[in-house]
Design a protein around this motif. Structure first.
Motif, PDB file in Angstrom:
ATOM      1  N   PRO A   2       0.678  -1.120  -0.153  1.00 37.13           N
ATOM      2  CA  PRO A   2       0.011  -0.015   0.118  1.00 37.13           C
ATOM      3  C   PRO A   2       0.873   1.233   0.009  1.00 37.13           C
ATOM      4  O   PRO A   2       1.920   1.328   0.634  1.00 37.13           O
ATOM      5  CB  PRO A   2      -0.987   0.030   1.311  1.00 37.13           C
ATOM      6  CG  PRO A   2      -0.198  -1.111   2.081  1.00 37.13           C
ATOM      7  CD  PRO A   2       0.612  -1.864   1.252  1.00 37.13           C
ATOM      8  N   LYS A   3       0.362   2.217  -0.607  1.00 36.72           N
ATOM      9  CA  LYS A   3       1.070   3.526  -0.818  1.00 36.72           C
ATOM     10  C   LYS A   3       0.371   4.499   0.491  1.00 36.72           C
ATOM     11  O   LYS A   3      -0.572   4.461   0.608  1.00 36.72           O
ATOM     12  CB  LYS A   3       0.730   4.224  -1.933  1.00 36.72           C
ATOM     13  CG  LYS A   3       1.700   3.665  -3.073  1.00 36.72           C
ATOM     14  CD  LYS A   3       1.281   4.479  -4.513  1.00 36.72           C
ATOM     15  CE  LYS A   3       2.150   3.870  -5.528  1.00 36.72           C
ATOM     16  NZ  LYS A   3       2.205   4.375  -6.959  1.00 36.72           N
ATOM     17  N   PHE A   4       1.483   5.343   1.010  1.00 38.27           N
ATOM     18  CA  PHE A   4       0.895   6.235   1.909  1.00 38.27           C
ATOM     19  C   PHE A   4       1.479   7.661   1.515  1.00 38.27           C
ATOM     20  O   PHE A   4       2.460   7.699   1.257  1.00 38.27           O
ATOM     21  CB  PHE A   4       1.464   6.001   3.362  1.00 38.27           C
ATOM     22  CG  PHE A   4       0.957   4.859   4.028  1.00 38.27           C
ATOM     23  CD1 PHE A   4      -0.219   4.598   4.602  1.00 38.27           C
ATOM     24  CD2 PHE A   4       1.457   3.427   3.602  1.00 38.27           C
ATOM     25  CE1 PHE A   4      -1.023   3.365   5.167  1.00 38.27           C
ATOM     26  CE2 PHE A   4       0.757   2.163   4.049  1.00 38.27           C
ATOM     27  CZ  PHE A   4      -0.156   2.337   4.859  1.00 38.27           C
ATOM     28  N   ARG A   5       0.347   8.773   1.987  1.00 40.45           N
ATOM     29  CA  ARG A   5       1.004   9.857   1.524  1.00 40.45           C
ATOM     30  C   ARG A   5       1.265  10.809   2.734  1.00 40.45           C
ATOM     31  O   ARG A   5       0.573  10.760   3.905  1.00 40.45           O
ATOM     32  CB  ARG A   5      -0.574  10.682   1.057  1.00 40.45           C
ATOM     33  CG  ARG A   5      -0.160  12.196   0.604  1.00 40.45           C
ATOM     34  CD  ARG A   5      -1.330  12.986  -0.066  1.00 40.45           C
ATOM     35  NE  ARG A   5      -0.974  14.214  -0.085  1.00 40.45           N
ATOM     36  CZ  ARG A   5      -0.681  14.617  -1.173  1.00 40.45           C
ATOM     37  NH1 ARG A   5      -0.232  14.087  -2.271  1.00 40.45           N
ATOM     38  NH2 ARG A   5      -0.461  16.173  -1.313  1.00 40.45           N
ATOM     39  N   PHE A   6       2.669  11.275   2.764  1.00 35.12           N
ATOM     40  CA  PHE A   6       3.109  11.898   4.053  1.00 35.12           C
ATOM     41  C   PHE A   6       3.276  13.719   3.640  1.00 35.12           C
ATOM     42  O   PHE A   6       3.791  13.810   2.477  1.00 35.12           O
ATOM     43  CB  PHE A   6       4.469  11.578   4.044  1.00 35.12           C
ATOM     44  CG  PHE A   6       4.998  10.040   4.646  1.00 35.12           C
ATOM     45  CD1 PHE A   6       4.927   9.970   5.969  1.00 35.12           C
ATOM     46  CD2 PHE A   6       4.644   9.262   3.860  1.00 35.12           C
ATOM     47  CE1 PHE A   6       5.114   8.552   6.519  1.00 35.12           C
ATOM     48  CE2 PHE A   6       4.759   7.534   4.123  1.00 35.12           C
ATOM     49  CZ  PHE A   6       5.133   7.593   5.676  1.00 35.12           C
ATOM     50  N   GLU A   7       2.434  14.158   4.493  1.00 35.31           N
ATOM     51  CA  GLU A   7       2.324  15.635   4.374  1.00 35.31           C
ATOM     52  C   GLU A   7       3.118  16.137   5.613  1.00 35.31           C
ATOM     53  O   GLU A   7       2.697  16.018   6.765  1.00 35.31           O
ATOM     54  CB  GLU A   7       1.052  16.135   4.419  1.00 35.31           C
ATOM     55  CG  GLU A   7       0.169  15.825   3.172  1.00 35.31           C
ATOM     56  CD  GLU A   7      -1.252  16.547   2.985  1.00 35.31           C
ATOM     57  OE1 GLU A   7      -1.668  17.003   3.965  1.00 35.31           O
ATOM     58  OE2 GLU A   7      -1.988  16.186   2.006  1.00 35.31           O
ATOM     59  N   THR A   8       3.982  16.997   5.440  1.00 36.27           N
ATOM     60  CA  THR A   8       5.021  17.549   6.252  1.00 36.27           C
ATOM     61  C   THR A   8       4.824  18.939   6.119  1.00 36.27           C
ATOM     62  O   THR A   8       4.793  19.692   5.142  1.00 36.27           O
ATOM     63  CB  THR A   8       6.670  17.277   6.122  1.00 36.27           C
ATOM     64  OG1 THR A   8       6.609  15.835   5.970  1.00 36.27           O
ATOM     65  CG2 THR A   8       7.508  17.857   7.069  1.00 36.27           C
ATOM     66  N   THR A   9       4.493  19.895   7.398  1.00 42.49           N
ATOM     67  CA  THR A   9       4.351  21.064   7.185  1.00 42.49           C
ATOM     68  C   THR A   9       5.408  21.757   8.262  1.00 42.49           C
ATOM     69  O   THR A   9       5.446  21.398   9.434  1.00 42.49           O
ATOM     70  CB  THR A   9       2.965  21.701   7.971  1.00 42.49           C
ATOM     71  OG1 THR A   9       1.929  20.741   7.009  1.00 42.49           O
ATOM     72  CG2 THR A   9       2.648  22.951   8.015  1.00 42.49           C
ATOM     73  N   VAL A  10       6.178  22.574   7.654  1.00 44.62           N
ATOM     74  CA  VAL A  10       7.374  23.049   8.482  1.00 44.62           C
ATOM     75  C   VAL A  10       7.264  24.584   8.106  1.00 44.62           C
ATOM     76  O   VAL A  10       7.286  25.074   6.845  1.00 44.62           O
ATOM     77  CB  VAL A  10       8.698  22.741   7.982  1.00 44.62           C
ATOM     78  CG1 VAL A  10       9.865  23.182   8.684  1.00 44.62           C
ATOM     79  CG2 VAL A  10       8.826  21.225   8.266  1.00 44.62           C
ATOM     80  N   SER A  11       7.368  25.480   8.994  1.00 40.74           N
ATOM     81  CA  SER A  11       7.107  26.870   8.940  1.00 40.74           C
ATOM     82  C   SER A  11       5.916  27.267   8.214  1.00 40.74           C
ATOM     83  O   SER A  11       6.053  28.335   7.103  1.00 40.74           O
ATOM     84  CB  SER A  11       8.504  27.499   8.203  1.00 40.74           C
ATOM     85  OG  SER A  11       9.434  26.971   9.474  1.00 40.74           O
ATOM     86  N   GLY A  12       4.816  26.800   8.236  1.00 40.20           N
ATOM     87  CA  GLY A  12       3.704  27.119   7.348  1.00 40.20           C
ATOM     88  C   GLY A  12       3.920  26.461   5.956  1.00 40.20           C
ATOM     89  O   GLY A  12       2.689  27.014   5.202  1.00 40.20           O
ATOM     90  N   GLN A  13       4.720  26.095   5.471  1.00 43.76           N
ATOM     91  CA  GLN A  13       5.004  25.549   4.159  1.00 43.76           C
ATOM     92  C   GLN A  13       4.771  23.854   4.368  1.00 43.76           C
ATOM     93  O   GLN A  13       5.205  23.119   4.914  1.00 43.76           O
ATOM     94  CB  GLN A  13       6.215  25.885   3.291  1.00 43.76           C
ATOM     95  CG  GLN A  13       6.279  27.136   3.263  1.00 43.76           C
ATOM     96  CD  GLN A  13       7.557  27.503   2.408  1.00 43.76           C
ATOM     97  OE1 GLN A  13       8.545  26.506   2.424  1.00 43.76           O
ATOM     98  NE2 GLN A  13       7.784  28.504   1.480  1.00 43.76           N
ATOM     99  N   THR A  14       3.865  23.311   3.217  1.00 44.20           N
ATOM    100  CA  THR A  14       3.408  22.079   3.226  1.00 44.20           C
ATOM    101  C   THR A  14       4.126  21.141   1.999  1.00 44.20           C
ATOM    102  O   THR A  14       4.040  21.733   1.013  1.00 44.20           O
ATOM    103  CB  THR A  14       1.899  21.645   3.196  1.00 44.20           C
ATOM    104  OG1 THR A  14       1.425  22.165   4.502  1.00 44.20           O
ATOM    105  CG2 THR A  14       1.825  20.012   3.027  1.00 44.20           C
ATOM    106  N   THR A  15       4.969  20.054   2.426  1.00 42.32           N
ATOM    107  CA  THR A  15       5.293  19.322   1.145  1.00 42.32           C
ATOM    108  C   THR A  15       4.712  17.857   1.330  1.00 42.32           C
ATOM    109  O   THR A  15       4.370  17.574   2.407  1.00 42.32           O
ATOM    110  CB  THR A  15       6.818  19.249   1.012  1.00 42.32           C
ATOM    111  OG1 THR A  15       7.477  18.771   2.537  1.00 42.32           O
ATOM    112  CG2 THR A  15       7.523  20.557   1.090  1.00 42.32           C
ATOM    113  N   ALA A  16       4.595  17.182   0.289  1.00 42.17           N
ATOM    114  CA  ALA A  16       4.034  15.929   0.292  1.00 42.17           C
ATOM    115  C   ALA A  16       4.818  14.786  -0.706  1.00 42.17           C
ATOM    116  O   ALA A  16       5.077  15.507  -1.692  1.00 42.17           O
ATOM    117  CB  ALA A  16       2.503  15.990  -0.105  1.00 42.17           C
ATOM    118  N   PHE A  17       4.692  13.873  -0.194  1.00 36.16           N
ATOM    119  CA  PHE A  17       5.116  12.537  -1.146  1.00 36.16           C
ATOM    120  C   PHE A  17       4.440  11.130  -0.480  1.00 36.16           C
ATOM    121  O   PHE A  17       3.997  11.013   0.195  1.00 36.16           O
ATOM    122  CB  PHE A  17       6.683  12.565  -0.981  1.00 36.16           C
ATOM    123  CG  PHE A  17       7.364  11.842   0.114  1.00 36.16           C
ATOM    124  CD1 PHE A  17       7.612  10.537   0.222  1.00 36.16           C
ATOM    125  CD2 PHE A  17       7.534  12.635   1.150  1.00 36.16           C
ATOM    126  CE1 PHE A  17       8.064   9.902   1.278  1.00 36.16           C
ATOM    127  CE2 PHE A  17       8.059  12.011   2.500  1.00 36.16           C
ATOM    128  CZ  PHE A  17       8.340  10.820   2.245  1.00 36.16           C
TER     129      PHE A  17
END
Length: 98
Positions: A2-17
């Motif tokens: 299965p695939k999982f989506r990781f959303e990281t929010t640092v200093s108000g900016q969100t990155t996802a993979f």
């Protein structure tokens, strides 16, 4: 796997993979590892990153884990400067939905 989506929010900016993991139980430890790596990459910004967060979603879009960076910070913020930055940190309280 299965695939999982990781959303990281640092200093108000969100990155996802997305990342494939063997099971949902692996999502939380992976997010904790990611938080520790991010803080180790720039130890001087530890207090700034303490408000950062990683959310993990499954393929259906359900939230399966949330890791606050503040939960993985060492109890002594100056530990890295004193040479004890590799101390074992207790497993943080991870919020799970479901």
């Amino acid at each position: 796997m299965p695939k999982f989506r990781f959303e990281t929010t640092v200093s108000g900016q969100t990155t996802a993979f997305e990342e494939e993991l063997a099971s949902e139980e692996m999502a939380s430890p992976r997010a904790i590892e990611m938080a520790r790596v991010a803080m180790a990459a720039d130890p001087r910004s530890g207090t700034k990153q303490s408000g950062s967060i990683i959310k993990v979603y499954d393929e259906a879009g359900y939230l399966v884990a949330t890791v606050n960076f503040s939960d993985v910070l060492p109890s002594d913020p100056d530990a890295a400067q004193h040479g004890s930055g590799d101390a074992v940190v207790e497993e943080p309280g991870v919020m799970r939905s479901g």
